[in-house]
Scaffold this motif. Structure first.
Motif, PDB file in Angstrom:
ATOM      1  N   VAL A 113     -39.900 -22.883 -57.156  1.00 47.11           N
ATOM      2  CA  VAL A 113     -38.642 -23.565 -57.458  1.00 47.11           C
ATOM      3  C   VAL A 113     -37.609 -23.257 -56.377  1.00 47.11           C
ATOM      4  O   VAL A 113     -36.888 -24.139 -55.903  1.00 47.11           O
ATOM      5  N   GLY A 114     -37.539 -21.987 -55.977  1.00 51.15           N
ATOM      6  CA  GLY A 114     -36.609 -21.608 -54.913  1.00 51.15           C
ATOM      7  C   GLY A 114     -36.876 -22.349 -53.626  1.00 51.15           C
ATOM      8  O   GLY A 114     -35.945 -22.777 -52.921  1.00 51.15           O
ATOM      9  N   LYS A 115     -38.149 -22.536 -53.281  1.00 52.02           N
ATOM     10  CA  LYS A 115     -38.512 -23.261 -52.057  1.00 52.02           C
ATOM     11  C   LYS A 115     -38.042 -24.709 -52.127  1.00 52.02           C
ATOM     12  O   LYS A 115     -37.547 -25.259 -51.131  1.00 52.02           O
ATOM     13  N   ARG A 116     -38.196 -25.339 -53.262  1.00 50.65           N
ATOM     14  CA  ARG A 116     -37.752 -26.733 -53.401  1.00 50.65           C
ATOM     15  C   ARG A 116     -36.245 -26.840 -53.169  1.00 50.65           C
ATOM     16  O   ARG A 116     -35.768 -27.773 -52.517  1.00 50.65           O
ATOM     17  N   ILE A 117     -35.504 -25.875 -53.702  1.00 53.87           N
ATOM     18  CA  ILE A 117     -34.052 -25.885 -53.527  1.00 53.87           C
ATOM     19  C   ILE A 117     -33.689 -25.685 -52.064  1.00 53.87           C
ATOM     20  O   ILE A 117     -32.863 -26.420 -51.499  1.00 53.87           O
ATOM     21  N   THR A 118     -34.311 -24.685 -51.427  1.00 56.42           N
ATOM     22  CA  THR A 118     -33.987 -24.380 -50.034  1.00 56.42           C
ATOM     23  C   THR A 118     -34.342 -25.538 -49.117  1.00 56.42           C
ATOM     24  O   THR A 118     -33.569 -25.905 -48.222  1.00 56.42           O
ATOM     25  N   LYS A 119     -35.516 -26.126 -49.316  1.00 51.98           N
ATOM     26  CA  LYS A 119     -35.923 -27.248 -48.458  1.00 51.98           C
ATOM     27  C   LYS A 119     -34.976 -28.438 -48.612  1.00 51.98           C
ATOM     28  O   LYS A 119     -34.722 -29.169 -47.658  1.00 51.98           O
ATOM     29  N   GLN A 120     -34.465 -28.628 -49.815  1.00 54.33           N
ATOM     30  CA  GLN A 120     -33.548 -29.738 -50.051  1.00 54.33           C
ATOM     31  C   GLN A 120     -32.185 -29.480 -49.424  1.00 54.33           C
ATOM     32  O   GLN A 120     -31.565 -30.390 -48.855  1.00 54.33           O
ATOM     33  N   GLU A 121     -31.707 -28.244 -49.501  1.00 51.01           N
ATOM     34  CA  GLU A 121     -30.334 -27.946 -49.105  1.00 51.01           C
ATOM     35  C   GLU A 121     -30.179 -27.499 -47.657  1.00 51.01           C
ATOM     36  O   GLU A 121     -29.090 -27.605 -47.091  1.00 51.01           O
ATOM     37  N   ALA A 122     -31.241 -26.957 -47.050  1.00 52.15           N
ATOM     38  CA  ALA A 122     -31.123 -26.452 -45.681  1.00 52.15           C
ATOM     39  C   ALA A 122     -30.789 -27.584 -44.716  1.00 52.15           C
ATOM     40  O   ALA A 122     -31.403 -28.649 -44.751  1.00 52.15           O
ATOM     41  N   ARG A 123     -29.827 -27.328 -43.847  1.00 51.30           N
ATOM     42  CA  ARG A 123     -29.395 -28.338 -42.880  1.00 51.30           C
ATOM     43  C   ARG A 123     -30.179 -28.152 -41.578  1.00 51.30           C
ATOM     44  O   ARG A 123     -29.741 -27.430 -40.676  1.00 51.30           O
ATOM     45  N   ILE A 124     -31.317 -28.804 -41.507  1.00 55.34           N
ATOM     46  CA  ILE A 124     -32.175 -28.732 -40.317  1.00 55.34           C
ATOM     47  C   ILE A 124     -32.119 -30.080 -39.615  1.00 55.34           C
ATOM     48  O   ILE A 124     -32.529 -31.101 -40.172  1.00 55.34           O
ATOM     49  N   ALA A 125     -31.584 -30.084 -38.406  1.00 49.85           N
ATOM     50  CA  ALA A 125     -31.439 -31.332 -37.656  1.00 49.85           C
ATOM     51  C   ALA A 125     -32.803 -31.863 -37.232  1.00 49.85           C
ATOM     52  O   ALA A 125     -33.743 -31.087 -37.030  1.00 49.85           O
TER      53      ALA A 125
END
Length: 511
Positions: A266-278
């Motif tokens: 669940v944490g990974k899904r949140i991080t992947k969604q929110e991380a600002r990776i250009a």
């Protein structure tokens, strides 16, 4: 055709009160609006709160029950638990457009006017009263509770400049300048960090929540405001910076307790969604799923750490910032070496310390250890925990030397060899350093036999070294520009270890 079935482009053709009546418009409260639209979404199987993960069986059902019950809501939880994000998503349960008396500052319903302006307009123009349309995004108001917030900010006050400009006596209600709450009429009003609001200001909310009206100075006005209130609060605030006064808590119908992700997925899904990776970063840096696991594991280790204040919590922002730092560390190496692409390394993970140090509140023992030292400990524990998911437990082989799969690797270091992995080493240098360790590649082939690229293979080789260091089979020492692996015994005699340098300790003392 029912009024609710009229498409938006046709609604905008309605310009007067008479046309609105002819279309069959009937007023309904904002809570009824939220309830009706929620029922429609639930009935059609549509996702109600997209992008919110880990709350499917806890917070979201509670929230839906509160909306169906027409309740004011308090979201209670530690920092970084998506409380504000949830509040903002409630906007999507409002009607796309609602009619208002054109020019009214309180978003007056043409059939249920409240303000003096709207009443005068309807009295003067009748069915020709101009009507405008308000989009749901404009019906959301948010206020961060700070100690300097006043009753005038929230409710309103008499405006001497308006009185002088309009040449009106103070007894005329038209001199009132309405605050944020009256201007949120027919919408959603959110107060973030409610306990930080002074007690005397919280008292001013009593009537609004219970009776639905406001009182301003000595004016004899009654405005039955139609507002959906949502509050957010941190349980620590109940005893530290402030508290929610008891009568106000009593008037908030539903208190919903939020929580951190229950598992790493669940944490990974949140991080992947929110991380600002250009997009350019994604092209330059190829990741590995294990890096996501390691980043999330930091938060889980921090929440269990004796150095971290559990009452303060460990925000999901820690993992988001940490992952962004990991990618940026790899990108920096690409730029310095003039390469076009690289694969993320475990060393990039350890370079994300600055993203961790400011995200955790330390207890006394943690302060003595230093923020940097605690961050490295948490990262080390994350590696140690994840290591057992991919390689056998080294502790099981300490008394069975002949069966030890790591024997060749540890023996090489025992013979006095060292391995330096510099942060800015090119991919070719990284490969050369790792390949000089005998037996390391064989260990990876044995326990990670799935098809993998050369870059992924090297990544597993490095990860294996870090894991062995965490289980004290070899030592890992911090260099100014990277890490050094060597024999554990020689490291003890030389005073090495994975510890803070004197300069680091001085930096921590300054902060």
């Amino acid at each position: 055709m029912l009024y609710t079935d009229i498409p938006a482009e046709q609604l905008h053709k309605i310009k007067t009160l008479g046309q609105l009546k002819a279309a069959g418009y009937e007023p309904r409260s904002v809570k009824e609006e939220l309830r009706a639209n929620l029922i429609q979404k639930l009935s059609s199987g549509e996702e109600v709160f997209p992008g919110i993960f880990g709350y499917e069986e806890t917070v979201i059902p509670d929230l839906q029950r509160a909306i169906l019950s027409r309740h004011h809501i308090n979201l209670l939880g530690l920092r970084g638990q998506a409380k504000t994000r949830i509040a903002r998503l409630l906007v999507q349960l409002l009607d796309e457009y609602v009619p208002v008396v054109a020019g009214s500052e309180l978003n007056d319903d043409p059939l249920q006017p409240l303000s003096r302006y709207a009443l005068d307009q309807i009295a003067h123009h009748g069915d020709d009263t101009p009507v405008s349309w308000l989009h749901r995004d404009e019906r959301y108001t948010e206020k961060l509770a700070t100690p300097d917030v006043s009753v005038a900010d929230l409710i309103g006050d008499a405006d001497p400049i308006k009185a002088a400009t309009l040449k009106l006596p103070y007894s005329d209600e038209r001199v009132i300048h309405f605050g944020l709450i009256p201007r949120a009429h027919r919408g959603i009003f959110v107060i973030n960090e409610l306990p930080d609001l002074q007690a005397r200001i919280q008292v001013s909310l009593f009537n609004i929540l219970q009776e639905g009206d406001i009182q301003i100075r000595g004016f004899k006005i009654r405005l039955p405001l139609d507002i959906q209130f949502v509050f957010t609060a941190n349980p620590e605030d109940y005893t530290n910076r402030g508290s929610i006064v008891t009568p106000l808590k009593d008037r908030i119908d539903s208190q919903i307790i939020t929580h951190y992700p229950k598992n790493i997925e669940v944490g990974k899904r949140i991080t992947k969604q929110e991380a600002r990776i250009a997009p350019v970063q994604k092209d330059r840096v190829k990741g590995h799923e294990l890096i996501h696991d390691l980043v999330e594991q930091i938060a889980f280790e921090a929440r269990e750490s004796e150095y971290v204040d559990a009452k303060s919590g460990v925000s999901a922002r820690l993992t988001i910032s940490a992952y962004e730092s990991v990618v940026s560390a790899a990108e920096r190496r690409v730029l310095l070496n003039g390469e076009t692409q690289t694969h993320v390394r475990v060393a990039d993970f350890l370079a994300a310390v600055p993203a961790v140090t400011g995200k955790v509140e330390l207890v006394y023992e943690g302060e003595q250890e230093g923020a940097g030292g605690v961050a490295y400990r948490l990262m080390g524990k994350a590696i140690r925990t994840q290591f057992l998911h991919y390689f056998p437990d080294p502790d099981k082989f300490k008394k069975q030397k002949e069966k030890d799969p790591y024997k060749k690797v540890t023996a090489w270091f025992s013979d006095g060899h060292t391995l330096d992995l510099l942060n800015d080493a090119s991919d070719a240098e990284y490969k050369r350093e790792l390949n000089q360790v005998p037996g390391l590649s064989e260990v990876v082939n044995k326990f990670q036999a799935t098809p993998q690229s050369e870059a992924e293979h090297l990544f597993w080789m490095e990860f294996c070294l870090h894991g062995l260091a965490e289980y004290s089979l070899i030592s890992r020492n911090r260099l100014t520009a990277g890490l050094q692996f060597k024999d554990l015994l020689s490291s003890m005699f030389s005073g090495g270890g994975f510890t803070l340098t004197e300069d680091d300790e001085d930096d921590n003392d300054r902060f």
